[in-house]
Design a protein around this motif. Structure first.
Motif, PDB file in Angstrom:
ATOM      1  N   VAL A 185      -5.091  48.535  69.033  1.00 53.34           N
ATOM      2  CA  VAL A 185      -5.167  49.679  69.961  1.00 53.34           C
ATOM      3  C   VAL A 185      -6.622  50.006  70.310  1.00 53.34           C
ATOM      4  O   VAL A 185      -7.549  49.508  69.668  1.00 53.34           O
ATOM      5  N   GLN A 231      -9.505  62.709  67.018  1.00 49.82           N
ATOM      6  CA  GLN A 231      -9.511  61.739  68.124  1.00 49.82           C
ATOM      7  C   GLN A 231     -10.612  62.095  69.102  1.00 49.82           C
ATOM      8  O   GLN A 231     -10.926  63.272  69.297  1.00 49.82           O
ATOM      9  N   ASN A 287     -10.205  61.314  72.179  1.00 49.85           N
ATOM     10  CA  ASN A 287      -9.431  61.627  73.384  1.00 49.85           C
ATOM     11  C   ASN A 287      -8.273  62.515  72.952  1.00 49.85           C
ATOM     12  O   ASN A 287      -8.276  63.038  71.844  1.00 49.85           O
TER      13      ASN A 287
HETATM   14  N1  LIG Z   1       1.248  52.832  71.504  1.00 42.60           N
HETATM   15  C1  LIG Z   1       1.096  53.607  70.420  1.00 42.60           C
HETATM   16  N2  LIG Z   1       2.183  54.053  69.739  1.00 42.60           N
HETATM   17  C2  LIG Z   1       2.024  54.853  68.660  1.00 42.60           C
HETATM   18  N3  LIG Z   1       0.826  55.258  68.174  1.00 42.60           N
HETATM   19  C3  LIG Z   1      -0.278  54.836  68.833  1.00 42.60           C
HETATM   20  C4  LIG Z   1      -0.216  53.984  69.977  1.00 42.60           C
HETATM   21  N4  LIG Z   1      -1.487  53.731  70.416  1.00 42.60           N
HETATM   22  C5  LIG Z   1      -2.315  54.390  69.586  1.00 42.60           C
HETATM   23  N5  LIG Z   1      -1.601  55.045  68.636  1.00 42.60           N
HETATM   24  C6  LIG Z   1      -2.167  55.912  67.595  1.00 42.60           C
HETATM   25  O1  LIG Z   1      -2.689  57.052  68.272  1.00 42.60           O
HETATM   26  C7  LIG Z   1      -3.942  57.466  67.695  1.00 42.60           C
HETATM   27  C8  LIG Z   1      -5.031  57.500  68.777  1.00 42.60           C
HETATM   28  O2  LIG Z   1      -5.110  56.202  69.376  1.00 42.60           O
HETATM   29  P1  LIG Z   1      -6.499  55.662  69.987  1.00 42.60           P
HETATM   30  O3  LIG Z   1      -6.176  54.760  71.111  1.00 42.60           O
HETATM   31  O4  LIG Z   1      -7.357  55.163  68.871  1.00 42.60           O
HETATM   32  O5  LIG Z   1      -7.129  56.998  70.578  1.00 42.60           O
HETATM   33  P2  LIG Z   1      -8.683  57.437  70.476  1.00 42.60           P
HETATM   34  O6  LIG Z   1      -9.450  56.458  71.286  1.00 42.60           O
HETATM   35  O7  LIG Z   1      -8.665  58.812  71.050  1.00 42.60           O
HETATM   36  O8  LIG Z   1      -9.046  57.413  69.009  1.00 42.60           O
HETATM   37  C9  LIG Z   1      -4.250  56.451  66.603  1.00 42.60           C
HETATM   38  O9  LIG Z   1      -3.820  57.043  65.366  1.00 42.60           O
HETATM   39  C10 LIG Z   1      -3.354  55.269  66.900  1.00 42.60           C
HETATM   40  O10 LIG Z   1      -2.973  54.637  65.711  1.00 42.60           O
END
Ligand SMILES: Nc1ncnc2c1ncn2[C@@H]1O[C@H](COP(=O)(O)OP(=O)(O)O)[C@@H](O)[C@H]1O
Ligand SMILES: O=P(O)(O)O[C@H]1O[C@H](CO)[C@@H](O[C@H]2O[C@H](CO)[C@@H](O)[C@H](O)[C@H]2O)[C@H](O)[C@H]1O
Length: 486
Positions: free
Chosen positions: A369, A170, A172
């Motif tokens: 997301v 990730q 973040n």
């Molecule tokens: N609300 C949520 N509930 C469960 N899993 C989530 C949710 N939002 C994001 N994820 C999962 O968390 C991980 C990181 O999300 P993401 O927003 O893409 O972060 P980054 O920008 O750091 O990659 C991804 O695997 C995503 O599928």
């Protein structure tokens, strides 16, 4: 725990006591640091403030911003700098359970001798953070605290839920609190509004069914020259308990099809067309809601010419990184030249980096997301309105990636030709179902724009793969060859 004497600042306003090498050595060990492989120094450390939700058994949790300056600037150019958020847990004694997140120990002017750990790995620290979000629902926090917690109404947080730090790759750091909420802590931070928060807030307030509702966010005043600007540090949203990653689901569908190569995609048990349809409908709803709230602008030929120039410039830069693109450059430039000839383009707020890995299938439908936008772009650019066809193109590229990523991993042997045919069939079928569900009809100009965005994204992917997954470079390159042949 060494209690901070009441008359001590919170935290120490200076960080001269901090050994920058300790932070340097920690950054290079993390998954989220974007400067791996580049020479850099830690050139400043700013103490933002202590997370307020502390109780007697808690560590002190202090948010630090670490400035890194890269040493690979070309002669005469200003060096790149980036800012990373590193929240620390302070303990008076070593905490063996946190050894993997240990940064160092030192005498802190405000807290005495401390052992410092990356707070995202520390359940006690995360509990403080969650309590701070919960208290923000009762009203404004301590006006003296530089950390400002914001909440949207409508959900009572489960403050007893234990935190679990996500372990995947990730940019973040995401922490789930039980199955109730998910906090995304932005690691690389920039002064200004974070599009992920801004867009989630609008879609949540609009009642969109295609995002995880936003529960709140954390921000502070930007340090240094960006006085007056806000810096957004974290966001909190509903944890999607039944979520399955769209990329994983697509791969499973392809594998099922390729396991029965004599079957067509329409007859395969893993047919993904229904999901592609629902994904198209979900994206259309999100785009409609964003257009309704943030508005749309129709720009004239100067905008389409500028877009064509940007695509061509991205190609020129990519040629230096991926020389295999050279044989396709003329066909790509021809596609971009058609964009320059378009009389107008309509722009709005979009996702900006959409692909199947940014989608989650839940028991109540598809969620999208990570609205931060394309990682390589500066924040200001990611906040600019853009064409919705860029998002559609990102998904079309993903429907191409899935079967070719599965093929890449197979030792197909004599069945290779048959499997390739099925892979192309899977990609074409799902692209078509997705686009028809997104927009029943496309005008000729929209088709021209979409094809150019697909080519532009494939060029971006060539650079991305050459730097991150060289063995996968063939996937976007083959797509570009097909575009050139079409
Ligand atoms: N609300 C949520 N509930 C469960 N899993 C989530 C949710 N939002 C994001 N994820 C999962 O968390 C991980 C990181 O999300 P993401 O927003 O893409 O972060 P980054 O920008 O750091 O990659 C991804 O695997 C995503 O599928
Ligand atoms: O890290 P982000 O999710 O913001 O996006 C970057 O990484 C993606 C890979 O994780 C990359 O996506 C490319 O690979 C995907 C499969 O792993 C595929 O579904 C996408 O279509 C393809 O673009 C993305 O381009 C990059 O910005």
């Amino acid at each position: 725990m060494t209690d901070r004497p009441a008359d001590r600042p919170n935290p120490s306003p200076t960080t001269d006591h901090l050994d920058r090498e300790l932070f340097h050595d920690y950054l290079v060990r993390t998954r989220w640091f974007g400067g791996k492989g580049r020479p850099f120094e830690v050139t400043a450390i700013t103490a933002v403030g202590e997370v307020p939700g502390r109780v007697e058994t808690s560590p002190h949790v202090v948010v630090y911003l670490v400035e890194v300056t890269y040493g690979d600037a070309v002669a005469g150019a200003a060096p790149d700098t980036e800012l990373y958020q590193v929240p620390l847990s302070f303990y008076a004694h070593p905490e063996g359970r946190l050894d993997h997140a240990f940064i160092g120990w030192w005498e802190d002017p405000a807290y005495g001798w401390v052992h410092a750990y990356d707070a995202l790995h520390d359940r006690e620290a995360m509990a403080c953070w969650l309590r701070s979000f919960a208290r923000a629902a009762e009203g404004p926090g301590d006006p003296a605290s530089p950390l400002v917690f914001h909440r949207l109404p409508g959900h009572d947080l489960d403050v007893e839920a234990h935190s679990t730090l996500f372990s995947g790759e990730q940019s973040n750091s995401s922490v789930a609190f039980g199955e109730d909420s998910l906090m995304k802590v932005f690691r690389k931070v920039t002064p200004g509004l974070n599009p992920d928060i801004r867009i989630h807030e609008v879609l949540t307030n609009a009642g969109s069914e295609h995002v995880a509702p936003l529960y709140g966010w954390l921000d502070t005043a930007a340090p240094g020259d960006d006085e007056g600007a806000t810096m957004q540090l974290a966001m909190l949203q509903k944890f999607l308990r039944t979520a399955t990653d769209g990329w994983d689901l697509a791969l499973a569908s392809v594998r099922t099809l390729l396991a029965e190569p004599e079957q067509h995609a329409t007859d395969s048990g893993g047919d993904f067309a229904g999901e592609s349809t629902r994904l198209g409908e979900a994206l259309a709803e999100v785009h409609r809601t964003l257009a309704e709230h943030f508005g749309t602008q129709t720009r004239g030929p100067e905008a389409t010419a500028a877009l064509a120039r940007a695509m061509t410039s991205r190609l020129d830069d990519a040629l230096a990184v991926v020389p295999q693109l050279a044989e396709h450059a003329d066909a790509l430039r021809a596609s971009f030249a058609q964009v320059a000839a378009l009389p107008e383009i309509t722009v709005q707020t979009i996702h900006g980096d959409l692909h199947l890995g940014q989608t989650l299938r839940t028991s109540v439908g598809w969620k999208i997301v990570d609205f931060e936008g394309e990682p390589a772009k500066p924040l200001a650019e990611r906040l600019e309105p853009d064409s919705r066809w860029r998002d559609v193109a990102g998904m079309l590229r993903s429907f191409d990636y899935a079967p070719h990523a599965v093929l890449h991993g197979l030792n197909a042997g004599e069945e290779e030709e048959q499997l390739r045919l099925r892979a192309v069939e899977w990609a074409n079928r799902n692209r078509n179902f997705f686009v028809v569900a997104y927009a029943e009809e496309l005008t000729p100009d929209e088709r021209t724009l979409l094809q150019a965005y697909v080519a532009d994204k494939a060029v971006y992917e060539c650079v991305y793969e050459s730097r991150n997954r060289p063995a996968w470079l063939e996937i976007p390159l083959a797509a570009i060859a097909r575009i050139g042949a079409s």
